[in-house]
Design a protein around this motif. Structure first.
Motif, short mmCIF file in Angstrom:
data_model
loop_
_atom_site.label_atom_id
_atom_site.label_comp_id
_atom_site.label_asym_id
_atom_site.label_seq_id
_atom_site.Cartn_x
_atom_site.Cartn_y
_atom_site.Cartn_z
N VAL A 10 0.87 -1.18 0.00
CA VAL A 10 0.00 0.00 0.00
C VAL A 10 0.90 1.22 0.00
CG1 VAL A 10 -1.73 1.27 1.34
CG2 VAL A 10 -1.85 -1.23 1.17
N HIS A 11 0.61 2.21 -0.87
CA HIS A 11 1.54 3.33 -1.02
C HIS A 11 1.06 4.66 -0.45
CE1 HIS A 11 -0.57 5.11 -4.49
NE2 HIS A 11 -0.83 3.87 -4.81
N ASN A 12 -0.15 4.70 0.12
CA ASN A 12 -0.58 5.91 0.83
C ASN A 12 -1.62 5.53 1.87
OD1 ASN A 12 -3.28 6.09 -0.27
ND2 ASN A 12 -2.40 6.89 -2.15
N SER A 13 -2.08 6.49 2.65
CA SER A 13 -2.99 6.18 3.76
C SER A 13 -4.45 6.49 3.45
CB SER A 13 -2.55 6.95 5.00
OG SER A 13 -2.61 8.34 4.76
N TYR A 15 -6.72 4.60 2.50
CA TYR A 15 -7.59 3.52 2.98
C TYR A 15 -8.17 3.81 4.37
CZ TYR A 15 -3.52 2.28 5.76
OH TYR A 15 -2.47 2.32 6.63
N LYS A 16 -7.46 4.58 5.19
CA LYS A 16 -7.90 4.81 6.57
C LYS A 16 -9.27 5.48 6.62
CE LYS A 16 -3.40 4.95 8.77
NZ LYS A 16 -2.48 5.70 9.65
N ALA A 17 -9.50 6.43 5.75
CA ALA A 17 -10.79 7.15 5.74
C ALA A 17 -11.92 6.25 5.25
CB ALA A 17 -10.69 8.39 4.86
N LEU A 18 -11.59 5.17 4.56
CA LEU A 18 -12.60 4.26 4.00
C LEU A 18 -12.89 3.06 4.89
CD1 LEU A 18 -11.10 4.27 0.39
CD2 LEU A 18 -13.03 5.64 1.22
N ALA A 19 -12.08 2.86 5.92
CA ALA A 19 -12.21 1.69 6.79
C ALA A 19 -13.52 1.71 7.57
CB ALA A 19 -11.03 1.62 7.74
N THR A 20 -14.16 0.56 7.65
CA THR A 20 -15.40 0.42 8.42
C THR A 20 -15.14 -0.19 9.79
OG1 THR A 20 -15.80 -1.72 7.36
CG2 THR A 20 -16.84 0.23 6.36
N LYS A 88 0.21 -5.18 14.76
CA LYS A 88 -0.31 -4.39 13.64
C LYS A 88 -1.71 -3.88 13.96
CE LYS A 88 -1.49 -8.75 11.31
NZ LYS A 88 -1.20 -9.56 10.12
N ILE A 89 -2.07 -2.85 13.21
CA ILE A 89 -3.44 -2.35 13.21
C ILE A 89 -4.06 -2.82 11.91
CG2 ILE A 89 -4.94 -0.32 13.27
CD1 ILE A 89 -3.27 -0.67 15.83
N ARG A 90 -5.22 -3.46 12.02
CA ARG A 90 -5.92 -3.94 10.82
C ARG A 90 -7.10 -3.03 10.53
NH1 ARG A 90 -6.75 -10.03 9.68
NH2 ARG A 90 -4.67 -9.63 8.86
N TYR A 91 -7.23 -2.68 9.27
CA TYR A 91 -8.34 -1.87 8.77
C TYR A 91 -9.14 -2.74 7.80
CZ TYR A 91 -5.42 1.98 10.42
OH TYR A 91 -4.65 2.82 11.19
N GLU A 104 -1.38 -2.30 8.94
CA GLU A 104 -0.34 -1.30 9.20
C GLU A 104 0.52 -1.87 10.32
OE1 GLU A 104 -0.07 3.11 11.18
OE2 GLU A 104 -1.90 2.58 10.12
N PHE A 105 1.72 -2.30 9.98
CA PHE A 105 2.58 -2.98 10.94
C PHE A 105 3.22 -1.98 11.90
CE2 PHE A 105 2.03 -6.02 7.62
CZ PHE A 105 2.05 -7.25 8.26
#
Length: 158
Positions: A10-13, A15-20, A88-91, A104-105
């Motif tokens: 993954v090359h940017n963040s 995805y964080k705003a899209l995580a449910t 890690k944090i899983r989204y 995100e490790f």
């Protein structure tokens, strides 16, 4: 009990705003042999023991057996695991009709972000969101059992 998945850097963040859903994972390995791994995982407030077989030649599929265990049992098993651990944090990120698990490790693997997508078959076509970069399916360096032994920070030092 066959797990089929593709794995991507993954090359940017974005995805964080899209995580449910988001939760923390801590895991260790009772056995990290390439032919089979036995993992103990604490996922938020739940715990699991998982046995995985050797990956197929393509790296897309392998045997997986998982059972939920008591959180207290996992906490007792973790100190028995091989040296090293994965944090890690899983989204959970929906995209079209797919659901990506983005990890995100942390700790020795800080800076590494990997997205996994479970498939119904090895031939299944996938559509990728813009935040997904290079495919790393089958690259053993990205297996959690490998990251435990050779963390991402060591890659950066080489």
């Amino acid at each position: 009990m066959l797990e089929i998945e593709r794995k991507y850097r993954v090359h940017n963040s974005d995805y964080k705003a899209l995580a449910t859903v988001t939760y923390r994972i801590v895991q260790g390995y009772l056995n990290s042999h390439p032919e089979r791994t036995v993992r103990v995982r604490i996922k938020a407030d739940r715990a699991f023991i998982t046995v995985k077989g050797k990956s197929s030649e393509s790296g897309l599929s392998r045997f997986e057996w998982e059972r939920e265990i008591a959180l207290a049992e996992a906490e007792q098993l973790l100190p028995l695991c091989e040296p090293g651990s994965i944090e890690k944090i899983r989204y959970i990120v929906p995209f079209l009709d797919q659901e990506f698990e983005v990890d995100e490790f942390l700790a020795d693997n800080k800076g590494l972000v990997v997205a996994e997508l479970e498939l119904k078959s090895e031939q299944q076509q996938v559509e990728l969101p813009a935040w997904v970069a290079k495919e790393v399916t089958g690259d053993v360096r990205y297996y959690n059992s490998s990251l435990m032994k050779q963390p991402y920070k060591q890659w950066l030092d080489q």
